[in-house]
Motif scaffolding. Structure first.
Motif, mmCIF file in Angstrom:
data_model
loop_
_atom_site.group_PDB
_atom_site.id
_atom_site.type_symbol
_atom_site.label_atom_id
_atom_site.label_comp_id
_atom_site.label_asym_id
_atom_site.label_seq_id
_atom_site.Cartn_x
_atom_site.Cartn_y
_atom_site.Cartn_z
ATOM 1 N N HIS A 1 1.296 3.983 1.943
ATOM 2 C CA HIS A 1 1.805 4.775 3.072
ATOM 3 C C HIS A 1 3.325 4.905 2.948
ATOM 4 O O HIS A 1 3.999 3.970 2.505
ATOM 5 N N HIS B 1 -6.948 -1.896 4.728
ATOM 6 C CA HIS B 1 -6.193 -0.921 5.525
ATOM 7 C C HIS B 1 -6.405 0.500 4.992
ATOM 8 O O HIS B 1 -6.900 1.357 5.709
ATOM 9 N N ASP C 1 5.713 4.756 5.007
ATOM 10 C CA ASP C 1 6.578 3.774 5.666
ATOM 11 C C ASP C 1 6.599 2.438 4.911
ATOM 12 O O ASP C 1 7.248 1.482 5.342
ATOM 13 N N HIS C 2 5.915 2.395 3.761
ATOM 14 C CA HIS C 2 5.966 1.201 2.898
ATOM 15 C C HIS C 2 6.522 1.494 1.508
ATOM 16 O O HIS C 2 6.927 0.570 0.804
ATOM 17 N N ASP D 1 0.112 -3.920 6.008
ATOM 18 C CA ASP D 1 -0.717 -3.490 7.142
ATOM 19 C C ASP D 1 -2.131 -3.994 6.909
ATOM 20 O O ASP D 1 -2.679 -3.824 5.823
ATOM 21 N N HIS E 1 0.858 -1.190 0.000
ATOM 22 C CA HIS E 1 0.000 0.000 0.000
ATOM 23 C C HIS E 1 0.889 1.232 0.000
ATOM 24 O O HIS E 1 2.104 1.132 0.182
HETATM 25 ZN ZN LIG Z 1 -0.087 1.669 6.420
#
Ligand SMILES: [Zn+2]
Length: 342
Positions: free
Chosen positions: A73, A160, A75-76, A187, A71
């Motif tokens: 975000h 998510h 942090d990914h 996530d 996904h």
């Molecule tokens: Zn996430």
């Protein structure tokens, strides 16, 4: 003992020992690997590592068959620019909604961390978009099928944020005949999240890589969260106040807007229709616009609302702030007027 018995093999370059910077590598053979996510370290995970040091891609990239993104975000996917700078030119596999959202996140990350040079940003985004491979949920996609291996990936809804998925990777070693299914959770969301269809549970796997950011906490259910939101709105309506909610731009803001439309619709009163809702973040505003366009991926409840003539995410009293100047004007306006708002 043949080497093939040691494959597939996992190594983690983030998202292990901390909850950000997710980056997992599945080694299929000495010269073939798959990468799942390439995120930025944030918060406490970033504190103890020296700036650029943590962003460096320290693993080889020339054997990577594909990067799969669970996904969008940060942090990914936040280390994607560093991955490309390290020489990665393979496919970036993600869901169809993620393929629409990902360039927005990368553009924002470039503006904050690298450059404001428009031409440079455009060039980089064109490069990223050229590598994107958008997959439908639940469809197997073959990465390689030759006399050595067959490697396939499949994305499943993770509930998510819009476009989020968990990833199933099937590997077949033709020499040993050994099959292995590795599952990367990314996530995961809870069922009944606003806008999102519930996650599909997997049938099974041989190896599970499970991320558990909130693994040590119990979440409130949606009904209680909505009741708390309503209580805050009611107070603002009663005392002409302003409620400020810090929220992630991607996912959380759109969930909040969706729940606010629910409350305004249920209240039905003139006063709650007067409630102004201000989204004070250009990135969140851009995401909300793309979320609206991605309505084919919304859940059945959101579609029922559309059929009933309602407009989740684009109701009358919603204002978005697109620039710093507009932000300053909004703050002044908030200080001077005494109308309830969010
Ligand atoms: Zn996430």
């Amino acid at each position: 003992m043949p080497d093939s018995l040691f494959f597939p093999r996992l190594s983690h370059h983030g998202g292990a020992g901390g909850v950000t910077g997710s980056c997992h590598r599945l080694q299929i053979s000495d010269d073939r690997a798959l990468l799942v996510d390439c995120g930025l370290f944030q918060g406490q995970d970033a504190d103890h590592v020296d700036g650029f040091e943590q962003l460096k891609v320290t693993f080889p990239v020339d054997d990577v068959l594909a990067l799969v993104v669970t996904h969008v975000h940060i942090d990914h996917i936040g280390r994607l620019p560093y991955l490309l700078a390290a020489g990665y030119h393979g496919p970036i596999i993600c869901s169809v909604p993620s393929s629409r959202l990902l360039p927005l996140v990368i553009e924002d990350a470039l503006k904050i961390g690298f450059t404001r040079d428009r031409a440079l940003i455009e060039r980089f985004l064109a490069e990223v978009e050229g590598h994107l491979v958008a997959l439908d949920y639940r469809e197997w996609h073959t990465l390689v099928d030759d006399d050595r291996h067959r490697v396939r990936v499949r994305l499943q809804r993770a509930g998510h944020i819009l476009g989020s998925c968990y990833v199933e990777v099937d590997t077949l070693d033709r020499e040993s005949g050994e099959r292995h299914r590795t599952l990367f959770s990314g996530d995961l969301g809870a069922p009944y999240a606003p806008l999102l269809p519930a996650p599909n549970p997997p049938w099974g796997c041989d190896t599970l890589v499970l991320e558990s950011t909130y693994g040590d906490r119990c979440h409130e259910d949606r009904r209680h969260r909505r009741a708390r939101l309503k209580a805050a709105i009611d107070r603002a309506l009663a005392n002409g106040g302003t409620v400020v909610i810090p929220a992630f731009s991607i996912g959380r803001t759109q969930e909040l807007l969706y729940e606010m439309e629910t409350l305004i619709h249920q209240a039905g009163s003139r006063r709650s229709r007067e409630l102004e809702i201000i989204v004070d973040s250009p990135l969140a505003a851009r995401f909300t616009a793309v979320y609206r366009e991605l309505r084919p991926w919304w859940d059945a409840e959101a579609h029922a609302r559309l059929r009933a003539g309602r407009h989740p995410l684009s109701f009358e009293n919603l204002y978005t702030v697109d620039s710093h100047e507009e932000h300053e004007r909004t703050v002044e306006y908030l200080a001077e007027s005494h109308r309830p708002r969010w």
